[in-house]
Design a protein around this motif. Structure first.
Motif, PDB file in Angstrom:
ATOM      1  N   LEU A  37      -0.168  -1.064  -8.188  1.00 28.67           N
ATOM      2  CA  LEU A  37      -0.706  -1.746  -7.208  1.00 28.67           C
ATOM      3  C   LEU A  37      -0.632  -3.333  -7.243  1.00 28.67           C
ATOM      4  O   LEU A  37      -0.929  -3.906  -8.076  1.00 28.67           O
ATOM      5  CB  LEU A  37      -2.145  -1.429  -6.812  1.00 28.67           C
ATOM      6  N   PRO A  38       0.114  -4.216  -6.373  1.00 29.02           N
ATOM      7  CA  PRO A  38       0.053  -5.400  -6.249  1.00 29.02           C
ATOM      8  C   PRO A  38      -1.228  -6.126  -6.120  1.00 29.02           C
ATOM      9  O   PRO A  38      -1.942  -5.634  -5.416  1.00 29.02           O
ATOM     10  CB  PRO A  38       1.345  -5.791  -5.245  1.00 29.02           C
ATOM     11  N   ARG A  39      -1.584  -7.065  -6.885  1.00 27.28           N
ATOM     12  CA  ARG A  39      -2.941  -7.700  -6.859  1.00 27.28           C
ATOM     13  C   ARG A  39      -2.719  -9.088  -6.567  1.00 27.28           C
ATOM     14  O   ARG A  39      -1.940  -9.752  -7.126  1.00 27.28           O
ATOM     15  CB  ARG A  39      -3.709  -7.470  -7.978  1.00 27.28           C
ATOM     16  N   ASN A  46      -3.545  -6.431  -3.155  1.00 21.02           N
ATOM     17  CA  ASN A  46      -2.918  -7.173  -2.242  1.00 21.02           C
ATOM     18  C   ASN A  46      -2.150  -6.198  -1.286  1.00 21.02           C
ATOM     19  O   ASN A  46      -0.977  -5.954  -1.500  1.00 21.02           O
ATOM     20  CB  ASN A  46      -1.772  -8.076  -3.039  1.00 21.02           C
ATOM     21  N   LEU A  47      -2.913  -5.949  -0.144  1.00 25.14           N
ATOM     22  CA  LEU A  47      -2.411  -5.013   0.808  1.00 25.14           C
ATOM     23  C   LEU A  47      -1.431  -5.405   1.665  1.00 25.14           C
ATOM     24  O   LEU A  47      -0.781  -4.624   2.542  1.00 25.14           O
ATOM     25  CB  LEU A  47      -3.668  -4.570   1.451  1.00 25.14           C
ATOM     26  N   SER A  48      -1.178  -6.866   1.779  1.00 25.06           N
ATOM     27  CA  SER A  48      -0.157  -7.303   2.550  1.00 25.06           C
ATOM     28  C   SER A  48       1.120  -7.748   1.919  1.00 25.06           C
ATOM     29  O   SER A  48       2.039  -8.072   2.423  1.00 25.06           O
ATOM     30  CB  SER A  48      -0.633  -9.011   3.136  1.00 25.06           C
ATOM     31  N   ALA A  49       1.329  -7.167   0.649  1.00 29.25           N
ATOM     32  CA  ALA A  49       2.428  -7.133  -0.195  1.00 29.25           C
ATOM     33  C   ALA A  49       3.506  -6.243   0.593  1.00 29.25           C
ATOM     34  O   ALA A  49       3.162  -5.588   1.376  1.00 29.25           O
ATOM     35  CB  ALA A  49       2.196  -6.673  -1.535  1.00 29.25           C
ATOM     36  N   PRO A  50       4.785  -6.679   0.065  1.00 29.74           N
ATOM     37  CA  PRO A  50       5.825  -5.779   0.702  1.00 29.74           C
ATOM     38  C   PRO A  50       5.538  -4.286   0.319  1.00 29.74           C
ATOM     39  O   PRO A  50       5.171  -3.905  -0.580  1.00 29.74           O
ATOM     40  CB  PRO A  50       7.031  -6.233   0.078  1.00 29.74           C
ATOM     41  N   PHE A 212       2.185  -3.097   2.141  1.00 29.94           N
ATOM     42  CA  PHE A 212       1.837  -2.062   0.961  1.00 29.94           C
ATOM     43  C   PHE A 212       0.527  -1.487   1.511  1.00 29.94           C
ATOM     44  O   PHE A 212       0.424  -0.103   1.132  1.00 29.94           O
ATOM     45  CB  PHE A 212       1.473  -2.958  -0.485  1.00 29.94           C
ATOM     46  N   GLY A 213      -0.280  -2.018   2.306  1.00 32.62           N
ATOM     47  CA  GLY A 213      -1.552  -1.498   2.352  1.00 32.62           C
ATOM     48  C   GLY A 213      -1.843  -0.887   3.870  1.00 32.62           C
ATOM     49  O   GLY A 213      -2.756  -0.261   4.174  1.00 32.62           O
ATOM     50  N   HIS A 214      -0.766  -0.824   4.733  1.00 34.00           N
ATOM     51  CA  HIS A 214      -0.977  -0.509   6.235  1.00 34.00           C
ATOM     52  C   HIS A 214       0.138   0.272   6.545  1.00 34.00           C
ATOM     53  O   HIS A 214       1.415  -0.033   6.277  1.00 34.00           O
ATOM     54  CB  HIS A 214      -1.036  -1.827   7.098  1.00 34.00           C
ATOM     55  N   MET A 215      -0.029   1.216   7.379  1.00 33.37           N
ATOM     56  CA  MET A 215       0.932   2.238   8.061  1.00 33.37           C
ATOM     57  C   MET A 215       0.568   2.309   9.301  1.00 33.37           C
ATOM     58  O   MET A 215      -0.711   2.723   9.915  1.00 33.37           O
ATOM     59  CB  MET A 215       0.971   3.528   7.050  1.00 33.37           C
ATOM     60  N   ASP A 216       1.585   2.600  10.278  1.00 34.88           N
ATOM     61  CA  ASP A 216       1.417   2.753  11.667  1.00 34.88           C
ATOM     62  C   ASP A 216       1.969   4.247  12.001  1.00 34.88           C
ATOM     63  O   ASP A 216       3.030   4.683  11.384  1.00 34.88           O
ATOM     64  CB  ASP A 216       2.183   1.842  12.513  1.00 34.88           C
ATOM     65  N   LEU A 239      -4.286   2.008   3.045  1.00 35.13           N
ATOM     66  CA  LEU A 239      -4.328   2.282   1.703  1.00 35.13           C
ATOM     67  C   LEU A 239      -5.860   2.380   1.173  1.00 35.13           C
ATOM     68  O   LEU A 239      -6.301   1.448   1.185  1.00 35.13           O
ATOM     69  CB  LEU A 239      -3.383   1.532   0.899  1.00 35.13           C
ATOM     70  N   ALA A 240      -6.121   3.577   0.639  1.00 33.41           N
ATOM     71  CA  ALA A 240      -7.459   3.719  -0.303  1.00 33.41           C
ATOM     72  C   ALA A 240      -7.101   3.284  -1.656  1.00 33.41           C
ATOM     73  O   ALA A 240      -6.675   3.912  -2.385  1.00 33.41           O
ATOM     74  CB  ALA A 240      -7.901   4.995   0.000  1.00 33.41           C
TER      75      ALA A 240
END
Length: 365
Positions: A37-39, A46-50, A212-216, A239-240
């Motif tokens: 998980l990128p941090r 870092n949920l906004s990472a690619p 990385f952290g969001h899905m539609d 993402l949890a």
């Protein structure tokens, strides 16, 4: 949901976690750092990472996700016009609502079926874990149900033997995973309000992980025996991070149905009279403040129509509010609300009251 039922569930889970915290943490990895998980510099995810990709260049949807569907979990047909739903189906929804959902899948400890795609804020299905391989994608739910999405090119069965979870095949459309499903039995509901479906139901989902952290997710439903047209609902997932699924076995020690009594119309029996000029002062839009029930704020809209106060949470539809006092009301599917006034008597917000606590909503200017 019936408050007694929700309270019983919450109490069972709390007792388990308090009685054996070490065992739960070790066995279920509830606070284990997610590998890869990128941090951020402070160590936070870092949920906004690619978004990650697999070896063959496809978006990798793997991970534990929180579904976010406050509107459609309760009312899947909220975007349809009343005349687009068969009269018998509307009557059935009213009956199930009047019975406080006692015949729902949750009350009977049965799989939710197609409802999992829009389910959120629930113990059994609010989270999902996706395990992705080139030929097969598995979607796991905390209540031990699962879906298999075949990616090997096989066609969808034309005349399947109906099942709780249906049959699913998938394909990639650029960076979007398209899943087509068919073969659901007609015993499940499409939402907690009780909208029905037949065995002719077809469902198409489109998943896109935008970072990385969001899905539609878009879910299109088609069942001409019940609904006049197909329609699409938008669902999100976050993402949890740094946790895992905690299994939930509904039928392990359930006593829900013993407490699932009464009718929705019982609310009228203890309703008190409040002057119309007071009710009119509550009209407005209220937005949830931290602490949040989920990861995004809920929105409550209060309206006053023909002498009756209504509340609409997250666009799921107007629900009548029943006065218990001048400031306290019930009517949100078992939840209570209490309006907040300042020292001058102006309405500044409200509380949505739940067994897990009071959630404050600020009135928008």
């Amino acid at each position: 949901m019936n408050k007694l039922v929700e309270k019983a569930r919450s109490t069972r889970l709390l007792v388990i976690m308090i009685a054996a915290p070490t065992l739960v943490l070790q066995a279920q990895w509830l606070n284990y750092p997610t590998p890869g998980l990128p941090r951020l510099p402070n160590g936070q995810p870092n949920l906004s990472a690619p978004a990650p990709r697999t070896a063959d260049g496809k978006l990798d949807l793997s991970g534990v996700w929180n579904r976010l569907s406050p509107k459609y979990r309760v009312n899947i047909a909220s975007d349809l016009k009343p005349e687009e739903v068969q009269p018998w189906a509307k009557d059935l929804v009213r009956e199930r609502t009047e019975n406080i959902g006692k015949d729902s899948m949750v009350a009977r400890c049965l799989p939710l079926g197609p409802q999992y795609t829009t389910d959120a804020d629930s113990t059994g299905g609010g989270m999902m874990k996706i395990a992705q391989t080139p030929g097969l994608i598995i979607i796991l739910n905390p209540d031990l149900t699962y879906r298999q999405v075949y990616m090997d090119g096989r066609p969808l069965e034309a005349a399947p033997n109906p099942s709780w979870m249906g049959y699913s095949v998938g394909r990639w459309d650029g960076d979007t995973l398209v899943v087509e499903s068919f073969g659901f039995n007609d015993r499940t509901w499409l939402d907690t309000s009780g909208h029905p479906h037949t065995e002719a139901l077809r469902m198409t989902e489109r998943y896109r992980r935008r970072d990385f952290g969001h899905m539609d997710v878009e879910v299109t439903l088609q069942d001409p025996a019940v609904y006049a047209r197909s329609w699409t609902v938008a669902v999100k997932a976050e993402l949890a991070a740094d946790t895992e699924l905690l299994e939930y076995v509904c039928n392990e020690n359930t006593r829900d149905l013993e407490h699932w009594v009464g009718k929705a119309s019982d609310e009228t029996k203890s309703e008190v009279k409040v002057a119309p000029e007071i009710l009119a002062k509550y009209v407005g839009t209220y937005v949830e403040q931290p602490k949040l029930w989920r990861v995004v704020p809920r929105v409550v809209k209060i309206t006053f129509l023909d002498g009756v106060l209504y509340g609409d949470m997250d666009g799921r539809g107007m629900e009548r509010q029943f006065a218990r006092s001048e400031t306290k009301f019930s009517g949100f599917s078992g939840l209570a609300i209490e309006f907040i006034k300042d020292t001058q008597g102006a309405v500044t917000g409200l509380f949505v009251k739940h067994v897990s606590g009071d959630y404050r909503f600020a009135r928008q200017k």
